[in-house]
Design a protein around this motif. Structure first.
Motif, short mmCIF file in Angstrom:
data_model
loop_
_atom_site.label_atom_id
_atom_site.label_comp_id
_atom_site.label_asym_id
_atom_site.label_seq_id
_atom_site.Cartn_x
_atom_site.Cartn_y
_atom_site.Cartn_z
N THR A 24 2.75 47.42 -55.15
CA THR A 24 3.13 48.71 -54.55
C THR A 24 4.64 48.81 -54.44
O THR A 24 5.24 49.84 -54.79
N LEU A 25 5.28 47.75 -53.96
CA LEU A 25 6.75 47.76 -53.82
C LEU A 25 7.43 47.76 -55.18
O LEU A 25 8.47 48.41 -55.36
N GLU A 119 13.63 49.25 -51.83
CA GLU A 119 13.89 50.58 -52.37
C GLU A 119 14.83 50.46 -53.56
O GLU A 119 15.56 49.47 -53.69
N ALA A 120 14.81 51.46 -54.41
CA ALA A 120 15.69 51.45 -55.58
C ALA A 120 17.10 51.81 -55.15
O ALA A 120 17.32 52.65 -54.27
N PRO A 153 4.12 39.22 -46.13
CA PRO A 153 2.84 39.92 -46.16
C PRO A 153 2.81 41.08 -45.15
O PRO A 153 3.49 41.04 -44.13
N ASN A 154 2.03 42.10 -45.48
CA ASN A 154 1.86 43.30 -44.64
C ASN A 154 3.11 44.17 -44.59
O ASN A 154 3.26 44.99 -43.68
N SER A 155 4.02 44.00 -45.56
CA SER A 155 5.22 44.83 -45.59
C SER A 155 4.96 46.19 -46.23
O SER A 155 5.75 47.12 -46.07
N ALA A 156 3.88 46.31 -46.98
CA ALA A 156 3.54 47.58 -47.63
C ALA A 156 2.03 47.73 -47.68
O ALA A 156 1.30 46.73 -47.71
#
Length: 320
Positions: A24-25, A119-120, A153-156
């Motif tokens: 996802t990230l 983020e980009a 973990p659980n960042s996204a």
């Protein structure tokens, strides 16, 4: 769009949740290319493609199971050389951080550990970190080489995003160091039926206020009613009330669940460092002046021996 390598954490082809979060990230900063190694690597392709991997590089060899992390570093280095990615993302486990550090050294690159967001940016991906015992939040960018980033973990949230998931064999030549440390035996960890502490969406922890190993049963009962993992403060662990493997804190494990419930935990900085990035924090403590209340979203001033069983009963009643 530049490709982003994602190291796949899997068990015999079953992909673990932190890898799906990395995909996802990765989609925020480029096109995810997954790297799956070891027994069952090819079996990961369907799950990885479902969550956005445009390509899956696989390599199966006995070295990944028979030796420690160096064979995996060799493989990731080969993937970096083959793909020239915009970044390499690795789960922030103990093994993941060792792999990332070795890879960064091999490739002459900067490394960011325990990122909580990505983020980009115009000059490469920008990572958010919680630093100095969670006292500050920083936004960091690697300025040299290929950014190597480990993500907690659980960042996204895991998001399905079907992609091609084309499977390609990765060519790997193992270095002389790869076989330097051999695994001679493995003992499976006894299963509690609860989720892994660092990956759990909900964590229920007990501290000094639990006042004994026999009383951790009420913490476990609350955790089981919520499908949660059980954690413990350093004070509880040092007292021998709960295993060291469940310690949350600066010298234990770092967690970032959607919900963290602290019971009988004062909130010393050492403990806060391991759980402060939790999305929602609830504390139960009979001391209204406990430092933990400066951190929480919801606080209950009361005796945990009254509050926790009542909460558990209410949850079980609502579950029917």
């Amino acid at each position: 769009m530049a490709e982003v390598l994602v190291y796949v954490d899997h068990v015999d082809g079953a992909v673990r949740k932190p890898t799906l979060e990395l995909l996802t990230l990765a989609r925020r900063i480029g096109e995810p290319v997954a790297v799956a190694l070891g027994n069952g690597a090819a079996d990961t392709a369907a799950a990885l493609a479902e969550h956005g991997a445009v390509k899956v590089l696989t390599h199966e060899a006995s070295e990944y199971a028979d030796y420690l992390v160096v064979p995996k570093v060799d493989a990731l280095q080969a993937a970096v050389e083959a793909v020239s990615p915009a970044a390499v993302l690795v789960p922030s486990s103990a093994e993941g951080k060792e792999i990332a550090a070795r890879l960064a050294l091999r490739t002459g690159s900067g490394i960011i550990t325990d990122a909580t967001d990505l983020e980009a940016g115009d000059d490469g991906p920008i990572a958010t970190q919680s630093v100095f015992a969670a006292s500050f939040t920083t936004r960091t960018r690697v300025s040299k080489g290929t950014p190597v980033i480990t993500v907690k973990p659980n960042s996204a949230a895991v998001e399905a995003a079907p992609a091609a998931g084309t499977v390609e064999a990765l060519t790997v030549s193992f270095s002389q160091q790869a076989t330097g440390t051999k695994v001679t035996a493995r003992t499976p960890r006894a299963s509690t039926g609860r989720p892994e502490l660092t990956e759990a969406a909900i964590v229920v922890s007990g501290g000094r206020g639990v006042n004994g190993s026999e009383n951790f049963a009420i913490i476990e009962a609350l955790a089981d009613s919520l499908g949660a993992a059980v954690g413990a403060s350093r004070a509880a662990v040092d007292a021998g009330w709960y295993p060291h493997t469940n310690q949350v804190g600066q010298t234990g494990k770092s967690v970032s669940p959607q919900l963290y419930i602290a019971n009988g935990i004062s909130g010393a900085i050492q403990h806060r460092a391991g759980m402060q990035t939790s999305k929602t924090i609830v504390a139960v403590n009979k001391d209204a002046e406990a430092p933990i209340f400066d951190l929480v979203d919801y606080g209950v001033v009361g005796d945990l021996f009254d509050v926790v069983p009542a909460l558990t009963e209410e949850i079980n009643t609502r579950k029917g």
